[in-house]
Design a protein around this motif. Structure first.
Motif, PDB file in Angstrom:
ATOM      1  N   UNK A  42     -34.291 -38.055 -36.544  1.00  0.00           N
ATOM      2  CA  UNK A  42     -35.902 -38.299 -37.393  1.00  0.00           C
ATOM      3  C   UNK A  42     -35.590 -39.438 -38.618  1.00  0.00           C
ATOM      4  N   UNK A  43     -36.120 -40.973 -38.647  1.00  0.00           N
ATOM      5  CA  UNK A  43     -35.122 -41.036 -40.069  1.00  0.00           C
ATOM      6  C   UNK A  43     -35.683 -42.821 -40.346  1.00  0.00           C
ATOM      7  N   UNK A  44     -35.426 -43.584 -41.341  1.00  0.00           N
ATOM      8  CA  UNK A  44     -35.824 -44.797 -41.478  1.00  0.00           C
ATOM      9  C   UNK A  44     -36.051 -45.694 -40.906  1.00  0.00           C
ATOM     10  N   UNK A  45     -35.874 -45.880 -40.275  1.00  0.00           N
ATOM     11  CA  UNK A  45     -34.584 -47.497 -39.012  1.00  0.00           C
ATOM     12  C   UNK A  45     -33.955 -46.756 -37.650  1.00  0.00           C
ATOM     13  N   UNK A  46     -35.529 -46.128 -37.262  1.00  0.00           N
ATOM     14  CA  UNK A  46     -35.180 -45.880 -35.551  1.00  0.00           C
ATOM     15  C   UNK A  46     -34.462 -46.177 -34.472  1.00  0.00           C
ATOM     16  N   UNK A  47     -34.910 -47.680 -34.874  1.00  0.00           N
ATOM     17  CA  UNK A  47     -34.092 -49.400 -33.975  1.00  0.00           C
ATOM     18  C   UNK A  47     -32.640 -48.616 -33.984  1.00  0.00           C
ATOM     19  N   UNK A  48     -32.257 -49.167 -34.993  1.00  0.00           N
ATOM     20  CA  UNK A  48     -31.480 -49.227 -35.842  1.00  0.00           C
ATOM     21  C   UNK A  48     -30.293 -48.416 -35.180  1.00  0.00           C
ATOM     22  N   UNK A  49     -30.442 -47.513 -35.312  1.00  0.00           N
ATOM     23  CA  UNK A  49     -29.894 -46.134 -35.687  1.00  0.00           C
ATOM     24  C   UNK A  49     -29.332 -45.829 -34.405  1.00  0.00           C
ATOM     25  N   UNK A  50     -30.653 -45.793 -32.868  1.00  0.00           N
ATOM     26  CA  UNK A  50     -30.346 -45.911 -31.571  1.00  0.00           C
ATOM     27  C   UNK A  50     -28.828 -47.065 -31.146  1.00  0.00           C
ATOM     28  N   UNK A  51     -29.487 -48.331 -31.432  1.00  0.00           N
ATOM     29  CA  UNK A  51     -28.247 -49.376 -31.098  1.00  0.00           C
ATOM     30  C   UNK A  51     -27.001 -48.752 -31.538  1.00  0.00           C
ATOM     31  N   UNK A  52     -27.284 -48.851 -32.745  1.00  0.00           N
ATOM     32  CA  UNK A  52     -25.768 -48.232 -33.733  1.00  0.00           C
ATOM     33  C   UNK A  52     -25.268 -46.971 -32.762  1.00  0.00           C
ATOM     34  N   UNK A  53     -25.211 -46.439 -33.194  1.00  0.00           N
ATOM     35  CA  UNK A  53     -25.074 -45.231 -33.259  1.00  0.00           C
ATOM     36  C   UNK A  53     -25.473 -44.045 -31.753  1.00  0.00           C
ATOM     37  N   UNK A  54     -26.305 -45.169 -30.725  1.00  0.00           N
ATOM     38  CA  UNK A  54     -26.354 -44.340 -28.770  1.00  0.00           C
ATOM     39  C   UNK A  54     -26.845 -42.874 -29.335  1.00  0.00           C
ATOM     40  N   UNK A  55     -27.613 -42.734 -30.316  1.00  0.00           N
ATOM     41  CA  UNK A  55     -28.329 -41.340 -30.285  1.00  0.00           C
ATOM     42  C   UNK A  55     -29.763 -41.846 -30.296  1.00  0.00           C
ATOM     43  N   UNK A  56     -30.737 -41.202 -29.439  1.00  0.00           N
ATOM     44  CA  UNK A  56     -32.847 -40.888 -29.177  1.00  0.00           C
ATOM     45  C   UNK A  56     -33.080 -41.063 -31.192  1.00  0.00           C
ATOM     46  N   UNK A  57     -33.869 -42.288 -31.529  1.00  0.00           N
ATOM     47  CA  UNK A  57     -33.798 -41.567 -32.866  1.00  0.00           C
ATOM     48  C   UNK A  57     -35.707 -42.096 -32.737  1.00  0.00           C
ATOM     49  N   UNK A  58     -36.132 -41.327 -33.863  1.00  0.00           N
ATOM     50  CA  UNK A  58     -37.708 -41.433 -33.822  1.00  0.00           C
ATOM     51  C   UNK A  58     -38.528 -41.883 -35.696  1.00  0.00           C
ATOM     52  N   UNK A  59     -38.972 -42.245 -35.499  1.00  0.00           N
ATOM     53  CA  UNK A  59     -39.166 -42.725 -37.601  1.00  0.00           C
ATOM     54  C   UNK A  59     -40.090 -41.662 -37.907  1.00  0.00           C
ATOM     55  N   UNK A  60     -39.120 -42.119 -38.884  1.00  0.00           N
ATOM     56  CA  UNK A  60     -40.114 -40.666 -40.139  1.00  0.00           C
ATOM     57  C   UNK A  60     -40.774 -40.652 -40.337  1.00  0.00           C
ATOM     58  N   UNK A  61     -42.128 -41.772 -40.400  1.00  0.00           N
ATOM     59  CA  UNK A  61     -43.339 -41.830 -40.980  1.00  0.00           C
ATOM     60  C   UNK A  61     -44.180 -42.237 -39.675  1.00  0.00           C
ATOM     61  N   UNK A  62     -45.233 -41.700 -39.881  1.00  0.00           N
ATOM     62  CA  UNK A  62     -46.197 -41.921 -39.083  1.00  0.00           C
ATOM     63  C   UNK A  62     -47.055 -43.161 -39.051  1.00  0.00           C
ATOM     64  N   UNK A  63     -47.020 -43.428 -40.348  1.00  0.00           N
ATOM     65  CA  UNK A  63     -47.579 -44.514 -41.207  1.00  0.00           C
ATOM     66  C   UNK A  63     -46.640 -45.418 -41.725  1.00  0.00           C
ATOM     67  N   UNK A  64     -46.252 -46.406 -41.031  1.00  0.00           N
ATOM     68  CA  UNK A  64     -45.536 -47.733 -41.318  1.00  0.00           C
ATOM     69  C   UNK A  64     -45.185 -48.836 -42.648  1.00  0.00           C
ATOM     70  N   UNK A  65     -46.544 -47.947 -43.171  1.00  0.00           N
ATOM     71  CA  UNK A  65     -46.750 -48.513 -44.781  1.00  0.00           C
ATOM     72  C   UNK A  65     -46.226 -48.112 -46.103  1.00  0.00           C
ATOM     73  N   UNK A  66     -45.213 -46.942 -45.842  1.00  0.00           N
ATOM     74  CA  UNK A  66     -45.138 -45.782 -46.466  1.00  0.00           C
ATOM     75  C   UNK A  66     -44.344 -45.977 -47.812  1.00  0.00           C
ATOM     76  N   UNK A  67     -43.253 -47.170 -47.768  1.00  0.00           N
ATOM     77  CA  UNK A  67     -42.939 -47.277 -48.971  1.00  0.00           C
ATOM     78  C   UNK A  67     -43.188 -48.353 -49.759  1.00  0.00           C
ATOM     79  N   UNK A  68     -44.478 -49.050 -49.047  1.00  0.00           N
ATOM     80  CA  UNK A  68     -45.289 -50.075 -49.596  1.00  0.00           C
ATOM     81  C   UNK A  68     -46.093 -50.135 -50.685  1.00  0.00           C
ATOM     82  N   UNK A  69     -46.034 -50.735 -51.534  1.00  0.00           N
ATOM     83  CA  UNK A  69     -47.434 -49.609 -53.036  1.00  0.00           C
ATOM     84  C   UNK A  69     -48.923 -50.454 -52.009  1.00  0.00           C
ATOM     85  N   UNK A  70     -50.033 -49.360 -52.007  1.00  0.00           N
ATOM     86  CA  UNK A  70     -50.754 -49.468 -51.546  1.00  0.00           C
ATOM     87  C   UNK A  70     -51.924 -50.183 -52.410  1.00  0.00           C
TER      88      UNK A  70
END
Length: 399
Positions: A42-70
């Motif tokens: 469960x991580x910030x960059x699931x696509x990168x983790x899944x491709x690089x480390x070959x494990x299933x990965x899920x996005x950490x936050x439901x809201x994709x703009x979590x770390x952008x100023x609202x």
């Protein structure tokens, strides 16, 4: 025998090479000691983790703009709704696991700008879910530091209290958690997990690596962040220019995707063919760069780790106590310079002293690296005893 289900959690695959290096070290441990384990993230960059480390990965936050100023009502509402959705998502993910590991990283500190309802809240959800659902959550080799902001400090303190296992990458981290009211009597200190990664053989020397950072101060420096950044950039640029004017080859290193503008600014200001930038995509790449250098001057914590791991004489542009502690632990405590107050002339003097004692420092680093390897062996043995006692016993009893 049912395979143990292990989750890894954190801002992984998000562009920070140090975080990913800690993940890589833990995955190496799991594959060696728990080869039958079923691992996902469960991580910030699931696509990168899944491709690089070959494990299933899920996005950490439901809201994709979590770390952008609202700044708009829709974004504020999205973030607010995301907090509720993430509580359910995190609990559901934790429930599917026997063990969850938070691999290294400075998850219990705010030495860089940090909002309480971002990652600190996510970590609290993880640890609270683990305690409620009976899943063991382990904070392994993490960094911590005193936190001034009260909401952030409260979330970090409760996260640590609720975790089933804690270890730290330096004594200052353990002291900081003790000061925040966490019982650390059973918590141990080990070297940073990245020291468990293999070091490359020395490459052709002849250049200086300078690790730069998009540095604006820490969480308590927001009012003067622009001034801190300007002084850091000007001082670092002057240092790089001085090396180039002496005919030295300089290789600029980063540790996070956000550092690219600093590299571009230095390249534009110095404008010399002797100054180039590395395109490192992992800690292994950074170690190769450091191994091929006469010396390293670096800001980011894991740039320092990479240089020290390869046995290269290193000077730290230190922005937090963790950098000073790391340098002292590796026998180079005299070679630290404040990142908030970069004085190019003084930095050049320190660099001269570093090079003058290069041979002695390489011997010191070789010995300290041997010690670190033994200590990390004990870390992984302790982790196995704490998290996998049933499977470890079952495997020993298997005929």
């Amino acid at each position: 025998m049912t395979p143990v289900r292990v989750g890894v959690f954190g801002l992984l695959g998000s562009g920070n090479l140090g975080n990913d290096g800690s993940l890589e070290a833990v995955l190496g441990y799991l594959r060696a000691e728990q080869p039958e384990a079923v691992v996902d993230a469960l991580c910030g960059g699931p696509e990168v983790v899944a491709a690089r480390y070959r494990i299933p990965a899920t996005r950490l936050h439901w809201y994709r703009g979590e770390y952008r100023t609202a700044s708009r009502a829709g974004a504020v509402a999205g973030k607010g709704l995301g907090k509720l959705v993430d509580a359910v998502r995190t609990a559901a993910w934790v429930r599917r696991h026997d063990v969850v590991i938070v691999p290294g990283m400075g998850v219990l500190e705010a030495t860089l700008p940090l909002r309480p309802w971002g990652f600190p809240y996510a970590l609290f959800l993880l640890c609270a879910s683990g305690r409620l659902l009976g899943t063991r959550v382990a904070l392994v080799g993490v960094g911590a530091a005193p936190i001034g902001d009260r909401p952030t400090r409260a979330l970090v303190r409760w996260s640590a209290r609720l975790a089933a296992y804690r270890s730290y990458r330096d004594a200052q981290s353990r002291d900081a958690m003790r000061a925040m009211g966490v019982d650390t009597a059973r918590d141990e200190v080990y070297p940073d997990l990245a020291f468990a990664l293999p070091a490359p053989p020395p490459g052709p020397a002849g250049r200086v690596c300078v690790g730069v950072m998009d540095f604006h101060g820490g969480n308590d420096d927001r009012a003067r962040a622009d001034e801190i950044h300007r002084r850091y950039l000007e001082g670092t640029t002057r240092f790089v220019r001085a090396l180039a004017e002496e005919g030295r080859q300089v290789r600029l290193l980063t540790g996070d995707a956000c550092d690219a503008p600093v590299v571009a600014a230095i390249l534009g200001a110095v404008d010399s063919p002797l100054v180039t930038a590395a395109g490192a995509a992992s800690l292994a790449d950074l170690m190769k760069e450091a191994a091929a250098a006469d010396a390293v001057v670096a800001t980011r914590y894991h740039n320092l780790v990479c240089a020290l791991k390869t046995g290269t004489p290193t000077l730290a542009l230190s922005y937090a106590a963790k950098s000073d502690a790391l340098m002292d632990r590796m026998g180079l405590g005299a070679y630290c310079h404040p990142a908030r107050e970069v004085d190019a002339d003084r930095l050049i003097e320190q660099f001269r002293a570093l090079e003058k004692h290069s041979a002695e420092l390489r011997r010191t680093l070789a010995e300290r690296n041997r010690v670190a390897a033994r200590q990390l062996g004990r870390q992984f043995a302790a982790l196995t005893a704490a998290l996998f006692p049933v499977t470890d016993h079952a495997l020993r009893e298997t005929p």
